[in-house]
Design an enzyme around this catalytic site. Structure first.
Site, mmCIF file in Angstrom:
data_model
loop_
_atom_site.group_PDB
_atom_site.id
_atom_site.type_symbol
_atom_site.label_atom_id
_atom_site.label_comp_id
_atom_site.label_asym_id
_atom_site.label_seq_id
_atom_site.Cartn_x
_atom_site.Cartn_y
_atom_site.Cartn_z
ATOM 1 N N CYS A 136 0.800 -1.227 0.000
ATOM 2 C CA CYS A 136 0.000 0.000 0.000
ATOM 3 C C CYS A 136 0.834 1.280 0.000
ATOM 4 O O CYS A 136 0.314 2.348 -0.295
ATOM 5 C CB CYS A 136 -0.940 0.008 1.198
ATOM 6 N N HIS A 181 -9.192 2.791 -2.666
ATOM 7 C CA HIS A 181 -7.800 2.489 -2.328
ATOM 8 C C HIS A 181 -7.203 1.564 -3.391
ATOM 9 O O HIS A 181 -7.187 0.344 -3.223
ATOM 10 C CB HIS A 181 -7.766 1.837 -0.942
ATOM 11 N N CYS A 208 -0.712 2.337 6.604
ATOM 12 C CA CYS A 208 -0.261 1.033 7.061
ATOM 13 C C CYS A 208 0.015 0.168 5.833
ATOM 14 O O CYS A 208 -0.407 0.493 4.722
ATOM 15 C CB CYS A 208 -1.311 0.372 7.950
ATOM 16 N N GLY A 215 0.501 -3.998 4.378
ATOM 17 C CA GLY A 215 0.353 -5.427 4.588
ATOM 18 C C GLY A 215 1.661 -6.100 4.957
ATOM 19 O O GLY A 215 2.723 -5.689 4.488
#
Length: 399
Positions: free
Chosen positions: A95, A355, A385, A387
């Site tokens: 991300c 997203h 954040c 993964g």
């Protein structure tokens, strides 16, 4: 703070609208085509720049396979019509891929290895699903308790964060509603106009009577995700998705999406040489690891590190784009660090806007940079954040 050889300035920043994956605007549009559009739109913002001066393009993608495989950064650069001398590299930090691409491009300039760089991100979650087309975890992950969290689904990590940080279902739904309300208000006020480059979608429909293909084109210029009919009552009716007695639902989670963003960065030398107008200065970046099973709290570690690297304080931030992977983790971060809710996602976040994974960092950077100038603010931050247990944060200064 480490000494920098030279500053890196953002001289162009743009993004495509964000479409809903699977059924939205870009369900049949390749992510490299979206990236081409974003790159071309960024170049149009700097008409005096000689494209031959561009050294390289660093492009983020969370799942660089299938339609977005084969180093699609280089492919998009070529399809965008840039000189063959311009390189391209695809990078992956899930991300945070898009904001990491900006950091890597800025660092090339800051250490004197380049004067002009392209950075960005693109993702089609319509064409390449979450986890990729062929997920294959290393078996060692499942043999050690301390590593098994790497294999947890994102939703399960959000449930764990909600439990440990005591984030209620009611608070998550209220946060989700606010995201939609802020996004709708910003759309109606034209707040996204500076950052979004419209995209033409060509539709091909067979005429069974004549055997010909009919072509039609429509232009999209707004994010597809925000819903004006979102309500607490409607959100409250949604069932938990990841745990039977959990609190994380589709309504208080980010939307899977398609989109792309592109920025052009330049040294002070290039700014003067090509008569460019800087939009912002890249200040600092930090990434930090956290336990994978509570990956959502990554910004709690990354934000202080980025502030320290930039010699800044939290109160200096006039605008913060905190990616809303889930309302649970967003609220945990806001509360733990004491972030001012008024400066966090003032125009909504991923719960409403979407997203598109590896593109989000570049997209939210474009949002931040234009918002700083529009509202006459000095510093802004993009954070998220990641993964498998990371957090990242990048800071920009309006100039």
């Amino acid at each position: 703070m480490s000494k920098q050889v030279q500053d890196a300035y953002i001289v162009a920043a743009t993004r495509t609208p964000i479409g809903k994956s699977g059924r939205g605007y870009f369900k049949n549009t390749r992510s490299d085509d979206l990236l081409v559009r974003a790159i071309q739109a960024a170049l149009a913002q700097v008409p005096t720049l000689d494209p031959k001066a561009i050294e390289d393009a660093v492009i983020g993608c969370s799942f660089p396979e299938g339609e977005q495989g084969m180093n699609f950064a280089r492919i998009a650069v070529a399809l965008a019509g840039l000189p063959h001398s311009v390189g391209g590299v695809t990078i992956n930090r899930f991300c945070a891929s898009g904001v990491t691409a900006i950091q890597m491009a800025a660092d090339r300039i800051r250490v004197g290895e380049a004067d002009v760089m392209i950075a960005g991100g693109a993702e089609s979650m319509s064409m390449v699903p979450m986890g990729g087309n062929k997920p294959a975890f290393n078996p060692e992950i499942f043999t050690r308790d301390e590593n098994v969290g790497i294999a947890y689904g994102m939703g399960l990590t959000a449930e764990k964060v909600a439990e440990r940080w005591k984030v209620s279902r009611e608070d998550q739904d209220a946060f989700a509603l606010a995201s939609h309300q802020r996004a709708i208000k910003a759309q109606q006020a034209g707040e996204f106009a500076d950052e979004i480059c419209p995209v033409d979608i060509i539709q091909r429909v067979p005429d069974l009577a004549t055997g010909e293909i009919r072509y039609s084109t429509r232009t999209v210029s707004l994010d597809e995700g925000p819903r004006p009919d979102t309500s607490l009552e409607g959100l409250g009716k949604l069932r938990p998705v990841f745990a039977a007695k959990g609190s994380v639902t589709a309504g208080n989670s980010s939307q899977t999406s398609d989109g792309a963003g592109a920025l052009i960065l330049a040294s002070e030398k290039a700014v003067k040489q090509f008569d460019l107008k800087p939009l912002a200065r890249f200040v600092s970046f930090a990434s930090r690891g956290v336990p994978p099973e509570i990956m959502g709290i990554g910004p709690i570690e990354a934000i202080p590190a980025a502030l320290k690297a930039g010699g800044l304080k939290l109160d200096d931030m006039g605008w913060i784009e905190l990616n809303e992977a889930f309302a649970a983790q967003s609220l945990a971060v806001i509360r733990d660090l004491g972030l001012n809710p008024d400066v966090v996602n003032p125009m909504g976040g991923a719960i409403a806007l979407g997203h598109p994974l590896g593109a989000t960092g570049a997209i939210r950077a474009a949002t931040t940079i234009h918002a700083l100038r529009r509202h006459k603010l000095k510093y802004g931050m993009v954070t998220m954040c990641i993964g498998t247990g990371q957090g990242a944060a990048g800071i920009f200064e309006a100039v």
